[in-house]
Design a protein around this motif. Structure first.
Motif, PDB file in Angstrom:
ATOM      1  N   LEU A  36       1.822  54.737 -11.909  1.00 60.04           N
ATOM      2  CA  LEU A  36       2.165  55.081 -13.289  1.00 60.04           C
ATOM      3  C   LEU A  36       0.978  54.970 -14.240  1.00 60.04           C
ATOM      4  O   LEU A  36       0.943  55.645 -15.261  1.00 60.04           O
ATOM      5  N   SER A  37       0.025  54.080 -13.917  1.00 60.10           N
ATOM      6  CA  SER A  37      -1.103  53.876 -14.833  1.00 60.10           C
ATOM      7  C   SER A  37      -2.304  53.320 -14.079  1.00 60.10           C
ATOM      8  O   SER A  37      -2.147  52.568 -13.106  1.00 60.10           O
TER       9      SER A  37
ATOM     10  N   ASN B 250      11.665  61.339 -18.386  1.00 58.17           N
ATOM     11  CA  ASN B 250      10.967  62.385 -19.150  1.00 58.17           C
ATOM     12  C   ASN B 250       9.444  62.226 -19.140  1.00 58.17           C
ATOM     13  O   ASN B 250       8.731  63.015 -19.748  1.00 58.17           O
ATOM     14  N   LYS B 251       8.946  61.153 -18.450  1.00 59.60           N
ATOM     15  CA  LYS B 251       7.502  60.912 -18.296  1.00 59.60           C
ATOM     16  C   LYS B 251       6.792  60.790 -19.644  1.00 59.60           C
ATOM     17  O   LYS B 251       5.604  61.142 -19.781  1.00 59.60           O
ATOM     18  N   ARG B 252       7.496  60.257 -20.616  1.00 60.86           N
ATOM     19  CA  ARG B 252       6.923  60.112 -21.946  1.00 60.86           C
ATOM     20  C   ARG B 252       6.427  58.684 -22.171  1.00 60.86           C
ATOM     21  O   ARG B 252       7.101  57.725 -21.815  1.00 60.86           O
ATOM     22  N   GLU B 253       5.234  58.557 -22.766  1.00 63.06           N
ATOM     23  CA  GLU B 253       4.669  57.258 -23.108  1.00 63.06           C
ATOM     24  C   GLU B 253       4.739  57.027 -24.613  1.00 63.06           C
ATOM     25  O   GLU B 253       4.488  57.942 -25.400  1.00 63.06           O
TER      26      GLU B 253
ATOM     27  N   SER C  64      15.614  53.426 -17.051  1.00 61.05           N
ATOM     28  CA  SER C  64      14.517  54.377 -16.851  1.00 61.05           C
ATOM     29  C   SER C  64      13.260  53.988 -17.611  1.00 61.05           C
ATOM     30  O   SER C  64      12.267  54.728 -17.581  1.00 61.05           O
ATOM     31  N   ASN C  65      13.277  52.840 -18.285  1.00 64.18           N
ATOM     32  CA  ASN C  65      12.140  52.430 -19.094  1.00 64.18           C
ATOM     33  C   ASN C  65      11.290  51.374 -18.396  1.00 64.18           C
ATOM     34  O   ASN C  65      11.804  50.352 -17.934  1.00 64.18           O
ATOM     35  N   VAL C  66       9.990  51.651 -18.320  1.00 57.45           N
ATOM     36  CA  VAL C  66       9.016  50.690 -17.810  1.00 57.45           C
ATOM     37  C   VAL C  66       8.098  50.301 -18.963  1.00 57.45           C
ATOM     38  O   VAL C  66       7.668  51.161 -19.736  1.00 57.45           O
ATOM     39  N   VAL C  67       7.795  48.998 -19.072  1.00 54.08           N
ATOM     40  CA  VAL C  67       6.876  48.517 -20.098  1.00 54.08           C
ATOM     41  C   VAL C  67       5.759  47.742 -19.413  1.00 54.08           C
ATOM     42  O   VAL C  67       6.019  46.931 -18.525  1.00 54.08           O
TER      43      VAL C  67
ATOM     44  N   LEU D 294       1.094  47.280 -25.731  1.00 52.77           N
ATOM     45  CA  LEU D 294       2.215  47.517 -24.837  1.00 52.77           C
ATOM     46  C   LEU D 294       2.500  49.009 -24.769  1.00 52.77           C
ATOM     47  O   LEU D 294       2.486  49.695 -25.796  1.00 52.77           O
ATOM     48  N   VAL D 295       2.779  49.471 -23.561  1.00 53.29           N
ATOM     49  CA  VAL D 295       3.124  50.879 -23.348  1.00 53.29           C
ATOM     50  C   VAL D 295       4.542  50.960 -22.799  1.00 53.29           C
ATOM     51  O   VAL D 295       4.880  50.275 -21.831  1.00 53.29           O
ATOM     52  N   LEU D 296       5.367  51.785 -23.429  1.00 56.57           N
ATOM     53  CA  LEU D 296       6.721  52.064 -22.962  1.00 56.57           C
ATOM     54  C   LEU D 296       6.696  53.431 -22.287  1.00 56.57           C
ATOM     55  O   LEU D 296       6.316  54.432 -22.901  1.00 56.57           O
ATOM     56  N   TYR D 297       7.116  53.479 -21.015  1.00 59.15           N
ATOM     57  CA  TYR D 297       7.085  54.716 -20.243  1.00 59.15           C
ATOM     58  C   TYR D 297       8.481  55.021 -19.731  1.00 59.15           C
ATOM     59  O   TYR D 297       9.128  54.147 -19.138  1.00 59.15           O
ATOM     60  N   ASN D 298       8.949  56.248 -19.967  1.00 57.62           N
ATOM     61  CA  ASN D 298      10.255  56.663 -19.474  1.00 57.62           C
ATOM     62  C   ASN D 298      10.092  57.459 -18.183  1.00 57.62           C
ATOM     63  O   ASN D 298       9.390  58.467 -18.154  1.00 57.62           O
ATOM     64  N   ILE D 299      10.718  56.974 -17.111  1.00 63.05           N
ATOM     65  CA  ILE D 299      10.572  57.583 -15.792  1.00 63.05           C
ATOM     66  C   ILE D 299      11.110  59.011 -15.771  1.00 63.05           C
ATOM     67  O   ILE D 299      10.535  59.902 -15.142  1.00 63.05           O
TER      68      ILE D 299
END
Length: 343
Positions: free
Chosen positions: A235-236, A265-268, A247-250, A258-263
């Motif tokens: 992811l990074s 929609n692949k949005r950061e 669906s949220n990864v932080v 801090l980065v919030l990533y949605n699995i």
């Protein structure tokens, strides 16, 4: 006429269900905070029984108790499986309790750790993992770091980091408590090897970070394992210590980002932290919180992309499912607190 009525009715249903799905998530109101007894620290939440799992510190080590939010009663949940050992960390998903126990006061790490699980329905307790030095003890240059656990829906994950004095060993393990099957998601062996962060699990996903332990190397990478696909995704290239809910990864970038990533929609999204440093991220479907050096609490609202700063003298804010917990300084006392995030 009938066709027009059907269209209007369908439009009405669409509006109703759209409104329900977009329910506004409000700010955290600490005026509704409840207190727990001293030395009773929240470590998990049972969503079925609406109970808080507590680590209770005593003169002879730590045990686990459940606190019922409904009737405000406390009951013993788990005592160490071996006399003379103490519980180091614990988790629950409402179906199982899993914990690490080891010898107290054994230096920085207790190399004789073991992992136990209790089935809350049957009451059965079994050992599912242990240090390579659990029975024989360690010699010069040997060590085994106590793992920290994460659990969801009968699936338990942890990472290991050990050395026999000649080689280092690191792995990420996924244990299915329903069928008793354990698999290694990642392994590393050698010297100055990659070390894995504590993994976190929710639903069909496991996340962790890993990086080179060689001197001067601060590079970390964030990975996601999809259980259904049996596949690992990166992811990074520059994140550490990720956590996940739905669906949220932080994860953390640098010391205070801090980065919030949605699995899906692949949005950061960059989370405003207002913190000099950030660690120990926790989250649920609506909120994210973290530890920082400032003596206050920050709670990020995912829906509103807004961080609420709560000016109360707290240590260690953590979200466990439906509750937000922390320890609050009151005079010379440290009082565990919790707040129901949903009514």
């Amino acid at each position: 006429m009938r066709y027009r009525f059907v269209l209007l009715f369908l439009l009405f249903l669409s509006l109703v269900f759209t409104g329900c799905g977009a329910k506004d998530v409000g700010q955290v109101n600490v005026e509704e905070t409840l207190s727990l007894p001293e030395k009773h620290y929240p470590v998990g939440f049972d969503p079925y029984g609406k109970r808080i799992l507590l680590a209770v510190l005593g003169n002879e080590g730590t045990k686990l108790e459940f606190y019922s939010i409904k009737n405000k009663e406390i009951e013993i949940a788990v005592e160490p499986a071996i006399n003379g050992k103490s519980i180091k960390n614990a988790v629950t998903d409402g179906k199982y309790i899993a914990w690490v126990e080891a010898t107290n006061d054994n230096g920085m790490w207790s190399d004789d750790w073991r992992i136990y699980v209790k089935n809350l329905k049957s009451g059965e307790i079994k050992k599912v993992g242990e240090s390579r030095f659990a029975e024989g003890g360690v010699s010069e240059g040997q060590f085994s770091v106590e793992p920290k656990l994460s659990i969801d829906d009968g699936k338990l994950v942890w990472s290991t980091y050990e050395s026999d004095g000649r080689h280092e060993f690191s792995s990420i393990k996924l244990y299915n408590l329903v069928n008793g099957i354990e698999i290694n998601l990642r392994t590393s062996e050698g010297w100055n090897i990659s070390r894995f962060s504590d993994p976190n699990i929710h639903g069909d996903y496991v996340v962790w970070s890993e990086g080179d332990l060689k001197a001067g190397s601060g590079t970390k990478e964030v990975y996601l394992f999809c259980i259904k696909e049996n596949k690992i995704y990166k992811l990074s290239d520059k994140g550490i210590s990720p956590n996940i809910w739905g669906s949220n990864v932080v994860w953390i970038e640098g010391n205070n980002r801090l980065v919030l990533y949605n699995i899906k929609n692949k949005r950061e999204v960059k989370i405003p932290t207002y913190s000099r440093e950030v660690w120990a991220i926790s989250l649920n479907k609506d909120y994210v919180t973290w530890y920082s050096s400032e003596s206050n609490m920050k709670v990020y609202n995912i829906q509103k992309n807004d961080t609420q700063i709560i000016n109360v003298p707290v240590v260690g804010p953590t979200i466990y499912g439906e509750i937000l917990t922390w320890v609050q300084e009151e005079g010379k006392r440290a009082i565990p607190k919790f707040l129901l995030l949903y009514k």
